[in-house]
Structures are given as structure tokens and as C-alpha cells.
Motif scaffolding. Structure first.
Motif, PDB file in Angstrom:
ATOM      1  N   TYR A 173      66.295 -30.580  -4.195  1.00  0.00           N
ATOM      2  CA  TYR A 173      67.722 -30.403  -4.463  1.00  0.00           C
ATOM      3  C   TYR A 173      67.934 -29.924  -5.892  1.00  0.00           C
ATOM      4  N   LEU A 174      67.206 -30.524  -6.842  1.00  0.00           N
ATOM      5  CA  LEU A 174      67.339 -30.135  -8.244  1.00  0.00           C
ATOM      6  C   LEU A 174      66.929 -28.676  -8.456  1.00  0.00           C
ATOM      7  N   LEU A 175      65.847 -28.254  -7.819  1.00  0.00           N
ATOM      8  CA  LEU A 175      65.374 -26.876  -7.981  1.00  0.00           C
ATOM      9  C   LEU A 175      66.413 -25.866  -7.485  1.00  0.00           C
ATOM     10  N   PHE A 176      67.016 -26.143  -6.336  1.00  0.00           N
ATOM     11  CA  PHE A 176      68.058 -25.244  -5.835  1.00  0.00           C
ATOM     12  C   PHE A 176      69.301 -25.310  -6.729  1.00  0.00           C
ATOM     13  N   ASP A 177      69.627 -26.496  -7.195  1.00  0.00           N
ATOM     14  CA  ASP A 177      70.769 -26.660  -8.096  1.00  0.00           C
ATOM     15  C   ASP A 177      70.562 -25.839  -9.366  1.00  0.00           C
ATOM     16  N   LEU A 178      69.377 -25.933  -9.960  1.00  0.00           N
ATOM     17  CA  LEU A 178      69.066 -25.169 -11.172  1.00  0.00           C
ATOM     18  C   LEU A 178      69.083 -23.671 -10.900  1.00  0.00           C
ATOM     19  N   PHE A 179      68.645 -23.288  -9.723  1.00  0.00           N
ATOM     20  CA  PHE A 179      68.651 -21.870  -9.355  1.00  0.00           C
ATOM     21  C   PHE A 179      70.077 -21.321  -9.312  1.00  0.00           C
ATOM     22  N   PHE A 180      70.982 -22.064  -8.690  1.00  0.00           N
ATOM     23  CA  PHE A 180      72.369 -21.605  -8.607  1.00  0.00           C
ATOM     24  C   PHE A 180      73.061 -21.660  -9.970  1.00  0.00           C
ATOM     25  N   LEU A 181      72.691 -22.639 -10.798  1.00  0.00           N
ATOM     26  CA  LEU A 181      73.235 -22.689 -12.153  1.00  0.00           C
ATOM     27  C   LEU A 181      72.764 -21.486 -12.966  1.00  0.00           C
TER      28      LEU A 181
END
Length: 202
Positions: A173-181
Motif C-alpha cells: 500500500y505504501l509503495l503505491f501511495d508513494l507512486f501516486f504522490l
């Protein structure tokens, strides 16, 4: 008896008046390096980035534990569980995680870069819920993709290789969150560059 000029107990009225009348405009600003000289130093130093990432990991893992693991015993439909978890994640992000990031921010607003919607408004809750649906969809597709690939390679379609548990869920979840950020920051840079060119008349 007349008090001496260097009497330590003499009230320094000028300093008191300066303190009482202090405002953000007339308060001197000091660099971060200068302020560090007067702060208590600890042997264990955790950077602001590490603190922010740990907070985001912890809350994502907590949502997995309480919603996917907890409610999974009572909600039989995977689609319903996904729906409820995404809503819960949006509430947790907006009400708990983002406020925790604001609280540890030093200087203030330095952690805005870790939030998709950093402005604290009523509508940010709706935006965070919708954003959580997007990230949750990517996370669930990752689990489905890994397990589907494993089943195709081994022929064991009834075996779940990559089960959902809080730690790996939080990391994905964090990796996808960072990607969208990161995508958000790139768009912000493009828009800012375009505005500068318009202002310069290019």
C-alpha cells in the motif's frame, strides 16, 4: 538601599515588553542549523522522512489487521470487504494518519508532501476515501496478479501463495501511495513551469 545596575533580580521591562508584543512579523527568523545548536541532542536520531514513512506503514497495517483480518470473518464477499476496507482506509488516512503527520512536522507543513490532500478541510475526507479506493484497487490487483501467475506456472490454481497479512499489505500500500504522490509532484512541477512561462511571456 539603591539597587545596583547589574542586580539579577531587577525586572528588565524592555525585554518583557518585546516578549509580550511579539508577532510573527517582528519575530526574527533563524536557520535550521542555528536552531539545532540549542536543541537537546539524542543518541538515536530518526529523520523526518523515516518518521513519516513509519506512520504511514503503521496505519496501513492497522487497517489491514482490523478490517481485512477482523471483518473478513463476518463479510463473506471479497468485493464487499474491499469496499468497506477502502472506506475505512480513507477515514483513517484523513482523521488519524494525516493529523499525526501534521503533529510531527518540523517545521510546520513539512510533511504535506506525504499527503495526497494536505489541506485540512471537510471535503478532504471524501477525496481521501476516493483516493483509498484507487490505491486499494492497485493493492488487490497486485495480490491477484502474483497468485494468478503462481497458479499459471505451477498449475495449482487452488493454492494461495501470497496471502494478505498486515506487514506485506502495508508495504505494498505504501509503495503505491508513494507512486501516486510522485505523480502528483510531477504534475505540480509541470503546472508550475507552465505558469512561469506564461508570466514571462514565453
Amino acid at each position: 538601599m539603591e539597587k545596583r545596575k547589574d542586580d539579577p533580580y531587577r525586572i528588565k521591562t524592555e525585554a518583557v515588553e518585546d516578549l509580550v508584543g511579539a508577532t510573527p512579523e517582528n519575530t526574527p527568523h533563524y536557520s535550521e542549523e542555528e536552531l539545532k545548536k540549542y536543541r537537546t541532542k539524542s543518541k538515536l536520531h530518526i529523520s523526518g522522512t523515516s518518521k513519516a514513512l513509519l506512520i504511514k506503514l503503521w496505519f496501513s497495517g492497522a487497517v489491514c489487521y482490523f478490517f481485512i483480518w477482523g471483518l473478513g470473518l463476518y463479510i463473506g464477499s471479497t468485493l464487499d470487504l474491499f469496499f468497506v476496507t477502502a472506506i475505512g482506509m480513507g477515514f483513517v488516512k484523513d482523521i488519524l494518519e494525516n493529523n499525526a503527520l501534521r503533529w510531527i512536522a518540523n517545521p510546520p507543513r513539512s510533511n504535506d508532501k506525504w499527503m495526497m490532500f494536505p489541506e485540512k478541510r471537510y471535503r478532504s475526507l471524501i477525496f481521501n476515501v476516493l483516493y483509498s479506493f484507487l490505491v486499494m484497487f492497485c493493492v488487490m490487483m497486485t495480490y491477484e496478479g502474483v497468485n494468478g501467475a503462481f497458479g499459471t506456472i505451477t498449475g495449482q490454481t487452488d493454492v494461495v501463495l501470497f496471502g494478505i497479512e498486515p506487514v506485506t499489505f502495508a508495504v505494498i500500500y505504501l509503495l503505491f501511495d508513494l507512486f501516486f504522490l510522485w505523480i502528483k509532484r510531477q504534475f505540480s512541477k509541470i503546472i508550475a513551469d507552465a505558469k512561469r512561462k506564461v508570466e514571462k511571456g514565453d
